[in-house]
Motif scaffolding. Sequence first.
Motif, short mmCIF file in Angstrom:
data_model
loop_
_atom_site.label_atom_id
_atom_site.label_comp_id
_atom_site.label_asym_id
_atom_site.label_seq_id
_atom_site.Cartn_x
_atom_site.Cartn_y
_atom_site.Cartn_z
N MET B 106 0.84 -1.20 0.00
CA MET B 106 0.00 0.00 0.00
C MET B 106 0.88 1.26 0.00
O MET B 106 0.64 2.22 -0.73
CB MET B 106 -0.90 0.03 1.25
CG MET B 106 -1.86 -1.12 1.37
SD MET B 106 -3.28 -0.94 0.27
CE MET B 106 -4.14 -2.48 0.62
N ILE B 107 1.89 1.24 0.87
CA ILE B 107 2.76 2.41 0.99
C ILE B 107 3.49 2.66 -0.34
O ILE B 107 3.57 3.79 -0.82
CB ILE B 107 3.78 2.22 2.14
CG1 ILE B 107 3.03 2.24 3.49
CG2 ILE B 107 4.86 3.29 2.10
CD1 ILE B 107 3.92 1.98 4.70
N ARG B 126 -8.31 6.15 -4.35
CA ARG B 126 -9.02 4.85 -4.41
C ARG B 126 -8.66 4.10 -5.69
O ARG B 126 -8.46 2.88 -5.65
CB ARG B 126 -10.52 5.08 -4.36
CG ARG B 126 -11.05 5.41 -2.98
CD ARG B 126 -12.54 5.63 -3.01
NE ARG B 126 -13.04 6.14 -1.74
CZ ARG B 126 -13.54 5.37 -0.76
NH1 ARG B 126 -13.62 4.06 -0.92
NH2 ARG B 126 -13.96 5.90 0.36
N LEU B 129 -5.16 2.63 -5.49
CA LEU B 129 -5.03 1.51 -4.55
C LEU B 129 -5.98 0.36 -4.87
O LEU B 129 -6.00 -0.64 -4.16
CB LEU B 129 -5.30 2.00 -3.12
CG LEU B 129 -4.24 2.92 -2.50
CD1 LEU B 129 -4.73 3.46 -1.16
CD2 LEU B 129 -2.93 2.18 -2.31
N ASP B 130 -6.77 0.52 -5.93
CA ASP B 130 -7.83 -0.47 -6.17
C ASP B 130 -7.28 -1.87 -6.43
O ASP B 130 -7.97 -2.87 -6.21
CB ASP B 130 -8.73 -0.02 -7.32
CG ASP B 130 -10.16 -0.53 -7.13
OD1 ASP B 130 -10.63 -0.51 -5.99
OD2 ASP B 130 -10.78 -0.95 -8.13
N ASN B 132 -4.73 -3.12 -4.87
CA ASN B 132 -4.06 -3.61 -3.66
C ASN B 132 -5.11 -4.18 -2.72
O ASN B 132 -5.99 -3.45 -2.27
CB ASN B 132 -3.32 -2.46 -2.95
CG ASN B 132 -2.06 -2.05 -3.69
OD1 ASN B 132 -2.13 -1.57 -4.83
ND2 ASN B 132 -0.92 -2.25 -3.07
N LEU B 133 -4.99 -5.46 -2.40
CA LEU B 133 -6.01 -6.10 -1.57
C LEU B 133 -5.65 -6.04 -0.09
O LEU B 133 -4.49 -6.19 0.28
CB LEU B 133 -6.18 -7.56 -1.99
CG LEU B 133 -6.62 -7.79 -3.44
CD1 LEU B 133 -6.74 -9.29 -3.72
CD2 LEU B 133 -7.92 -7.07 -3.75
N CYS B 134 -6.68 -5.82 0.73
CA CYS B 134 -6.54 -5.87 2.18
C CYS B 134 -7.66 -6.74 2.70
O CYS B 134 -8.82 -6.51 2.37
CB CYS B 134 -6.64 -4.47 2.78
SG CYS B 134 -6.91 -4.46 4.58
N HIS B 139 -9.16 -0.44 5.04
CA HIS B 139 -9.17 0.46 3.89
C HIS B 139 -9.30 1.94 4.26
O HIS B 139 -8.58 2.78 3.73
CB HIS B 139 -10.31 0.08 2.95
CG HIS B 139 -10.25 -1.33 2.45
ND1 HIS B 139 -10.54 -2.41 3.25
CD2 HIS B 139 -9.92 -1.84 1.24
CE1 HIS B 139 -10.39 -3.53 2.55
NE2 HIS B 139 -10.02 -3.21 1.32
N ILE B 142 -6.22 3.37 5.68
CA ILE B 142 -5.18 3.51 4.64
C ILE B 142 -5.46 4.76 3.81
O ILE B 142 -4.54 5.54 3.51
CB ILE B 142 -5.15 2.23 3.77
CG1 ILE B 142 -4.66 1.05 4.61
CG2 ILE B 142 -4.29 2.44 2.54
CD1 ILE B 142 -4.91 -0.32 4.00
#
Lengths: 744, 155
Positions: B106-107, B126, B129-130, B132-134, B139, B142
């Motif tokens: 994410m970073i 958004r 980062l779309d 990148n899964l968490c 969310h 982040i």
Amino acid sequence: MSAAAPALDRRGLLRAGGWLALAFTLRGAAPAAAQDGKPRLPGSLAANRDLDAWIRIGADGSVTLLTGKVELGQGILTALAQLCADELDVDLARLRIVSGDTALSPNEGVTAGSFSMSNGGTAVRLAAAEVRSILLDMAAERLGVPRGRLTVSDGTVTDPDTGRTTTYWELLGDRRIEREATAAVPPKPAAERRLIGRPVPRLDLPAKLAGEPGAFLHDLRPEGMVHGRVVRPPSYGASLVEVDAGPALALPGVLKVVRDGSFLAVIAEGEWTAIKAAEVLSAAARWEERDTLPTDAGAHDWLLAAPARVIPIKDDKRPDGAAAGRRFEATYRRPYQMHASVGPSVALGEMGADGKLTVHTHSQSVFETAAAIAGMLGQPPESVRCVHVAGSGCYGHNGADDAAADAALLARALPGRPVRVQWSREDEHAWEPYGAAMVIKVAAELDDRGDVRDWTYDLWSTPHGTRPGGKPGNLLPARHLASPHAVPEPQNGGPPNYAADRNAIAAYAFPGQRVATHFVTDMPVRVSSHRGLGAYANVFAIECFMDELAVAAGSDPLEYRLRQMKDERARAVMVRAAERFGWSAYDRQPGRGRGIAYARYKNVAAYCAVCVEAEVERGSGAIRVTRAVVAADAGEAVNPDGLANQLEGGLIQSLSWSLMEGVRFDRRRILSRDWADYPILTFSEVPPVEVAIVDRPGQPFLGAGEASQGPTAAALANAVFDACGARVRDLPLERGRVVQALES
Amino acid sequence: MAVDLTVNGATRAVRSPGDVPLLYVLRDELGLTGAKYGCGSGHCGSCTVLLDGLAVRACVIPVDAVGGREVTTLEGLRATDGGPHALHGAFLAEQAGQCAYCIPGMIMTAAGLLGENPAPGDRDIRLALDGNLCRCGSHNRILRAVRRAAAEMAT
């Protein structure tokens, strides 16, 4: 640890000053229940009574907190450290934490079920308060002043009148506190707390956010480490007919091919070499497959038809025999759903020359997994040590324990070298144990006002708990060995926590309520503990049905719930969530609606209410969640920020499950094998979430890690109905189902 | 055959064969474990690093495709003046993460975004980062962390 250090025993203490007898007479513990002639102690103290199982103070000024609970991302180690440091009066920075090491930690069983604060937190708090009290008595003796005059700051005890000081570590020297807890020293009053109740930042996050080596198990790189990869069968029912290990062994860097029945693996010097070698080995393997599955579309029909044990869990007959009123019924379904950790499971095993095995694992059940591994290997239990290191989260029984078993088998095949086993994305998706599919049939009869008079609830489910539990057959690779370990007969959990039937008993004041669990022990699809177990689907069903009944009664869904709920704390979280959401003044628009749902997790843990606003596009059935509010009462909040993080995270995870998740499989194979086949919620779909905590200082801790998932699913479905009139009773709420419900 | 890689400002001679994905070279040969393995197919973003300042998936880039471009990993992420990058402090300030396994990715994805667009709107963040899964549901924290870092970098 200082096993050889002189013991600070009772006789020695009496010799040293005689204060202990006084201390004993001053503290009259009120035994809750007798057990082996001793009073039962609260929480995890019951099974780990020695104070030095929890807290050790070194002559060097170090203070060590030992816990059997492990960090999953829920922030438990920070919360436990707050409790320990506050009650003991030392700085957080002085604290070292040993967590989930079977050789060192108190055995607190599994880190699951939202028990870590209520059991682990209670134990740490009481142990720390008692150790502080013992040390204060010693300090009073040493300084020759009344104990009540002393103050403590970071382990230094001061007599303000004379300015004389001593420290915990001076008082103890090399000795340990060899005493059993009495749980009779009360925790600090609220006004004296420095850390409890404050949003202390997570102690483990700086290292994880900086990418420091060792912050995650995945990143450990011990000297001499080699890489193992397991070649899994293509399907549950497959067995290995033959394999030519030659091509894989011919690759430079490949050390060993391991085959034991249908367990097939390779060990190599480098990770990429291991990956390529596993591909080569897989291509050289011939499997015989069988059809063993009901298909995802047929899973619920299979479940209803399978042999089941019927377990009545509630049978309250309505006292008055008034004539039958309006009757309603509905059926709700939940598919198999994945844990789907972002990082596939990993483990690191090393077999010593003495036959002792150490496995570093991100298992949630280090003690029982160690026992299961020992059983799998045919070794004495004490010869296997599991050490927890943080992994990728999911809050449930994912592949962690199986990877630990893989690493154990490969470490045995290559003694003296640390063997790291990393699962692939496909391994994790296809082989982790899933959350069980469920069918729920609920019926209600209403009185003239529209309130429930009779409530009948039947649920069908396979097991929700196949954690290792000390049994090798619960470890995936153990089932594939030439002498396989059979899958143990699964058990359902009983009261008060239950498992498939967790939260199946509605907590409303219904005059008549009957609940029965139809427990199916056959498990064609591998299943185990998914966050919240049966509570997710049961709360979904109960709270959606309450919404349907409210509509039938012509009542506001919030008001309908409040008037049938007698528990004041339950009512308080519903009201709080509704206020924060703006329930009473809500401005409904075409295609946009709101839903509310409530549950007290397990009917004994945290109270939680959720409001969701959703927009529905009528043509496509697409749902967009625009905002959500969660309100919860978890008793006394030790770390309000950690609690908020759990509640909000649980809400978002549940939105993902409820909007889009269901494992796909045909008669033979799992078809959801990567993120394209099993998508989860992404940033463009996540709504803003407000968290409201109803703090109850002085009240017992109520586990909250699994409080918000069930209410979220129901609030979402209720919002979809409110937005467009589509009553979708099958999870997930896929577009097609919304369109179908609109058309019916 | 050895390849020279520029990683976090230093030239590193790499022995891995050219078809090895950059992720394994970073983690196993160079000991830089900030980038994480998540899927091996570019779907989850856990392995994100910067290549000449652009966020890329290290699990699907063969090391010989990196060429002379500058690789930046989480360990080497710095502000333009060489000090700590605002994202590090912002993620801690927001306590953005639960298990935190996805956070390094994410970073790095956010660092790529802020490098291209120092004042991103909510939609920009958004979108960036779309991929990148968490799984833990961090969310919103982040998103707040990235907004906080952007605001700090603007002052």
